[in-house]
Scaffold this motif. Sequence first.
Motif, PDB file in Angstrom:
ATOM      1  N   VAL A   1      36.577  34.968  44.493  1.00 23.26           N
ATOM      2  CA  VAL A   1      36.221  35.993  43.503  1.00 23.26           C
ATOM      3  C   VAL A   1      37.338  36.265  42.497  1.00 23.26           C
ATOM      4  O   VAL A   1      37.149  37.039  41.569  1.00 23.26           O
ATOM      5  N   THR A   2      38.486  35.650  42.656  1.00 20.88           N
ATOM      6  CA  THR A   2      39.596  35.884  41.734  1.00 20.88           C
ATOM      7  C   THR A   2      40.346  34.583  41.480  1.00 20.88           C
ATOM      8  O   THR A   2      40.399  33.701  42.345  1.00 20.88           O
TER       9      THR A   2
ATOM     10  N   PRO B   1      32.938  32.470  49.201  1.00 14.68           N
ATOM     11  CA  PRO B   1      33.148  32.726  47.776  1.00 14.68           C
ATOM     12  C   PRO B   1      34.614  32.967  47.417  1.00 14.68           C
ATOM     13  O   PRO B   1      35.376  33.546  48.196  1.00 14.68           O
TER      14      PRO B   1
ATOM     15  N   GLU C   1      41.895  38.654  49.433  1.00  6.57           N
ATOM     16  CA  GLU C   1      40.783  38.035  48.702  1.00  6.57           C
ATOM     17  C   GLU C   1      41.213  36.791  47.933  1.00  6.57           C
ATOM     18  O   GLU C   1      40.373  36.101  47.360  1.00  6.57           O
TER      19      GLU C   1
ATOM     20  N   GLU D   1      30.104  35.364  39.159  1.00  4.03           N
ATOM     21  CA  GLU D   1      31.012  36.342  39.737  1.00  4.03           C
ATOM     22  C   GLU D   1      31.915  35.723  40.786  1.00  4.03           C
ATOM     23  O   GLU D   1      32.892  36.341  41.209  1.00  4.03           O
ATOM     24  N   SER D   2      31.575  34.523  41.221  1.00  2.00           N
ATOM     25  CA  SER D   2      32.402  33.852  42.208  1.00  2.00           C
ATOM     26  C   SER D   2      32.202  32.350  42.117  1.00  2.00           C
ATOM     27  O   SER D   2      31.249  31.866  41.500  1.00  2.00           O
TER      28      SER D   2
ATOM     29  N   LEU E   1      35.893  32.031  36.126  1.00  2.00           N
ATOM     30  CA  LEU E   1      35.765  33.445  36.461  1.00  2.00           C
ATOM     31  C   LEU E   1      36.186  34.396  35.338  1.00  2.00           C
ATOM     32  O   LEU E   1      35.986  35.613  35.472  1.00  2.00           O
TER      33      LEU E   1
END
Length: 324
Positions: free
Chosen positions: A30-31, A28, A51, A3-4, A132
């Motif tokens: 995340v995108t 982390p 983010e 997820e990260s 990801l």
Amino acid sequence: MPESVTVEELVKNVRLKVLQGEDYLQRPIVTSDICRPALEFAGYFTHYPAERIQLLGITETSFAKDMTQAHRTEYMTKMCMPQTPCFVISTDLPIPIELSKAAEAAHIPILGTHLTSSRILSNMTSYLVGCLAKRQSLHGVLVDINGIGVLITGDSGVGKSETALELVRRGHRLVADDRVEVYARDEQTLVGSAPAILDHLMEIRGIGIIDVMNLYGAGAIMESDIINFIVHLETWTPDAQFDRLGDRGDTQTIQGVIIPKVSIPVKTGRNLAIIIESAAMNYRAETMGYDATKTFDDNLNRLIQQNSAHDTQVKEQKQENEYD
């Protein structure tokens, strides 16, 4: 699928330098989207994507230099949000003092590279998408045949693994057996790899699990491959209809990516490895502009025209003989 990804993993895989904040590399990511702040330097933070990795290049740092120190301090402090993973500065540019202080206070690392913004943006995006992107597990075997990723599908027990093993013996490379993890790298590219538990392994009925790399060497396997072509194996039946000319143009859509597909009947005595190898080479020829089906159609049309001309000539000759 993770997820990260940590900033530390990004540093290692994209070859970035840690300019500041070595103690905060476990943050982390995340995108895979990356932000090049522009409106933020003008004070607009309503839709600030905190983010994302924040990438600063020549344009961003030059614009910041023309701002007052108070504005630089205010805006760069606002950019250091709790969810911001890191800052990346391209082209070996120095860290703005205001950013250095704000990032240190927020425990956000600052990374650097000699590459241009466009180049490092592409490298980071490619790596993060691979890590990801949403995965989908497919039942099948993925083999690289002379640089063409062929996904072999079919019912259980139809002979996918045995055929793939024969292809490996013929010098091609195995990517995944039984389960293939796929993701769309972009709108036109589908990538497949093996689940970690099945990496380099094959199941052959009657033998069990074999390690392809130990048996055939490191050159017999690949970690991942682009899926260019799908071969679906079907048990042959007398009433089944199969494409004989190769002009149907069948496809299969996986995660929004359209992949060419052919169906091959499985019958005793057929050498599936050679057939699939030929199908892959024929696909490559078609991508290079050579279409065997079109060649056949052209030859057939030419023959029809020749026969028609001959029939016309014979008819005219017959009429002349009758007149005489």
